[in-house]
Design an enzyme around this catalytic site. Structure first.
Site, PDB file in Angstrom:
ATOM      1  N   ASP A 172       0.862  -1.190   0.000  1.00  0.00           N
ATOM      2  CA  ASP A 172       0.000   0.000   0.000  1.00  0.00           C
ATOM      3  C   ASP A 172       0.893   1.235   0.000  1.00  0.00           C
ATOM      4  O   ASP A 172       2.071   1.165   0.319  1.00  0.00           O
ATOM      5  CB  ASP A 172      -0.897   0.000   1.246  1.00  0.00           C
ATOM      6  CG  ASP A 172      -1.900   1.154   1.236  1.00  0.00           C
ATOM      7  OD1 ASP A 172      -2.406   1.492   0.152  1.00  0.00           O
ATOM      8  OD2 ASP A 172      -2.170   1.723   2.311  1.00  0.00           O
ATOM      9  N   GLY A 229      -2.788   9.121  -4.015  1.00  0.00           N
ATOM     10  CA  GLY A 229      -4.094   9.516  -4.570  1.00  0.00           C
ATOM     11  C   GLY A 229      -4.113  10.823  -5.335  1.00  0.00           C
ATOM     12  O   GLY A 229      -4.989  11.056  -6.157  1.00  0.00           O
ATOM     13  N   CYS A 262      -3.653  -0.912  -2.165  1.00  0.00           N
ATOM     14  CA  CYS A 262      -3.882   0.507  -2.445  1.00  0.00           C
ATOM     15  C   CYS A 262      -4.834   0.636  -3.628  1.00  0.00           C
ATOM     16  O   CYS A 262      -4.553   0.122  -4.718  1.00  0.00           O
ATOM     17  CB  CYS A 262      -2.540   1.147  -2.788  1.00  0.00           C
ATOM     18  SG  CYS A 262      -2.636   2.850  -3.328  1.00  0.00           S
ATOM     19  N   THR A 297      -5.584   3.320  -5.377  1.00  0.00           N
ATOM     20  CA  THR A 297      -5.032   4.132  -6.454  1.00  0.00           C
ATOM     21  C   THR A 297      -4.073   3.307  -7.310  1.00  0.00           C
ATOM     22  O   THR A 297      -4.162   3.310  -8.541  1.00  0.00           O
ATOM     23  CB  THR A 297      -4.312   5.367  -5.880  1.00  0.00           C
ATOM     24  OG1 THR A 297      -5.209   6.064  -5.015  1.00  0.00           O
ATOM     25  CG2 THR A 297      -3.859   6.297  -6.978  1.00  0.00           C
ATOM     26  N   GLU A 346      -5.844  10.130   8.901  1.00  0.00           N
ATOM     27  CA  GLU A 346      -4.449  10.208   9.328  1.00  0.00           C
ATOM     28  C   GLU A 346      -4.308  11.063  10.590  1.00  0.00           C
ATOM     29  O   GLU A 346      -3.431  10.843  11.410  1.00  0.00           O
ATOM     30  CB  GLU A 346      -3.583  10.803   8.216  1.00  0.00           C
ATOM     31  CG  GLU A 346      -3.572  10.001   6.930  1.00  0.00           C
ATOM     32  CD  GLU A 346      -2.370   9.073   6.814  1.00  0.00           C
ATOM     33  OE1 GLU A 346      -1.366   9.329   7.470  1.00  0.00           O
ATOM     34  OE2 GLU A 346      -2.472   8.075   6.075  1.00  0.00           O
ATOM     35  N   THR A 393      -8.783   2.629   0.964  1.00  0.00           N
ATOM     36  CA  THR A 393      -8.671   1.859   2.217  1.00  0.00           C
ATOM     37  C   THR A 393      -8.785   2.733   3.467  1.00  0.00           C
ATOM     38  O   THR A 393      -8.945   2.217   4.566  1.00  0.00           O
ATOM     39  CB  THR A 393      -7.324   1.113   2.265  1.00  0.00           C
ATOM     40  OG1 THR A 393      -6.291   2.050   1.967  1.00  0.00           O
ATOM     41  CG2 THR A 393      -7.306  -0.018   1.263  1.00  0.00           C
ATOM     42  N   HIS A 394      -8.686   4.062   3.300  1.00  0.00           N
ATOM     43  CA  HIS A 394      -8.857   4.933   4.465  1.00  0.00           C
ATOM     44  C   HIS A 394     -10.326   5.109   4.853  1.00  0.00           C
ATOM     45  O   HIS A 394     -10.628   5.534   5.965  1.00  0.00           O
ATOM     46  CB  HIS A 394      -8.299   6.333   4.186  1.00  0.00           C
ATOM     47  CG  HIS A 394      -6.816   6.429   4.293  1.00  0.00           C
ATOM     48  ND1 HIS A 394      -5.985   6.039   3.277  1.00  0.00           N
ATOM     49  CD2 HIS A 394      -6.009   6.866   5.283  1.00  0.00           C
ATOM     50  CE1 HIS A 394      -4.724   6.254   3.645  1.00  0.00           C
ATOM     51  NE2 HIS A 394      -4.716   6.757   4.851  1.00  0.00           N
TER      52      HIS A 394
END
Lengths: 275, 275
Positions: free
Chosen positions: A13, A46, A76, A78, A156, A192-193
């Site tokens: 990722d 991204g 990931c 993206t 984050e 994934t966030h």
């Protein structure tokens, strides 16, 4: 020499978000040995161009190949969306699984009215990979999509509760649905966030909308591939290996949120991807 | 051969935020020729380690040196905070000016009660460069600081108005002031992205708090250095040159917000920093 079955599964990722995919794989396949690489020195992917993401992804997955992995999972979105063919060519004959196809498959399976919404990063949206993947499975589906980069920053920062993520979610989901003629009944969390905001997204989307998170579906696809290629490992599980290209302390701290359990700083090894 | 005076001033940032510094320099010194480099392939620097920021900053500024610049301005707070000595050594004898010292000088000049607050990126806060710079000028000053990474994401998303930036600002400023024994009367915007939220920050900080933006002070310092070293250019101004390491379209779009005037895609040249 380690038999092919006993080799590790490599999970890649741009950062720590892919740990949700790792958690799903570990839960479904507790016997497998896992090595995770987060390219934290160069995240986020991204907002970057397809060319740059492809170049970075090839460099990063090469570091995973040093572990003689039996399979690479591109966790990931993206990188899955813009670099999967390049990665598959670079890593052959080791098989490569991305998260976009499994996500699209789950969305098509979940949708009853054929109207599907995608939220993702700028790079994923611009590349249109989810739209293509949905249409390949169901040509008459209608798809709307929207980039939601603030979710990455909020996750984050650890601001996953309270009025700020709620307002951000409301605005994103409103703008997403405003772009649709018929209200979608399925919403893909194409980064994934995003699953850490699933509660707020479900609330903003309203009843009758199913959220699709590709982590589960990707884990299922990994299990099927290992079964089909006779690569399933037996025996006791092992503690996973965590690699990061920068800032091990931050990886451990923010990553714990995504993995769903604490990560010790000392468990995270720094790797240098310099050519 | 171009005389030393007629050479360009190089301005370096991790992305587009440093365009606020460029705008201040262009306004104060309309005769100067400017070349700006944004390391957009690897932004943001604010969440990365000092070692990685130093390495990236040296690579990026070397690309500026190809233009035979007479001076390099490090418009990125994070790079100024953690990499200035490394950069000065790498680029010598070309002089290097960062934004931290000018910002600290302006803060010390503005503060009456000696209590100064700094908001910046994670990397800048962790490195403590503003705290050291303030104490070097005024040893008995008290300094509180807070990392505000969401401002970067909000600015890049263009969400500079409305309730989301307002709530984010309120929370950050509240947490910042809660960490102080005496309310600071001066607040340094220690990241080039933050001035776009100056209105909300001023409101959240309340009356009696002066905001310090290092763009103006840095431009003044540049003018003084050119004067002192007899490097001031005469003659007509020229259109500036914009270089980016990735995503020229995004650079032009988001950058216009910071520069305060439109940037055409075609004006932005992609450069490769590969060693």
């Amino acid at each position: 020499m380690t038999s092919r079955r006993d080799r590790q599964i490599g999970i890649f990722d741009s950062g720590v978000g892919g740990l949700t995919v790792m958690a799903a794989i570990a839960k479904l396949m507790p016997h497998e040995r896992l090595v995770y690489l987060g390219d934290t020195a160069r995240l986020p992917y991204g907002t970057k161009s397809a060319e740059t993401v492809s170049r970075y992804a090839v460099q990063a997955t090469r570091a995973l190949m040093r572990f003689d992995v039996k399979l690479v999972v591109v966790a990931c979105n993206t990188a899955s969306a813009v670099a999967l063919p390049v990665l598959a060519a670079a890593l052959a004959p080791v098989p490569v699984i991305g998260v976009v196809e499994p996500g699209a498959r789950a969305a098509v399976a979940a949708s009853r009215n054929g109207h599907i919404a995608i939220i993702a990063t700028e790079g994923t949206v611009r590349g249109g990979a989810y739209v293509r993947a949905v249409h390949a499975l169901k040509p008459n589906a209608t798809v709307v999509q929207k980039a939601c980069p603030l979710f990455v920053a909020l996750a984050e920062e650890g601001w996953t509760e309270g009025d700020v993520p709620e307002r951000v979610t409301e605005r994103y989901v409103r703008e997403l649905f405003e772009s649709a003629d018929v209200k979608p009944d399925t919403l893909v969390l194409g980064c994934t966030h995003f699953p850490v905001f699933a509660k707020q997204i479900a609330k903003a989307a309203g009843s009758g909308v199913t959220l699709v998170d590709s982590a589960q579906t990707t884990a299922t696809e990994v299990a099927q591939l290992l079964q089909a290629q006779n690569l399933k490992r037996q025996g006791a599980g092992e503690a996973p290996l965590f690699l990061a290209t920068d800032a091990a302390e931050r990886f451990a701290r923010v990553g714990s949120l995504f993995l769903g359990r604490p990560i010790d700083n000392a468990q995270v090894e720094l790797v240098d991807l310099a050519p």
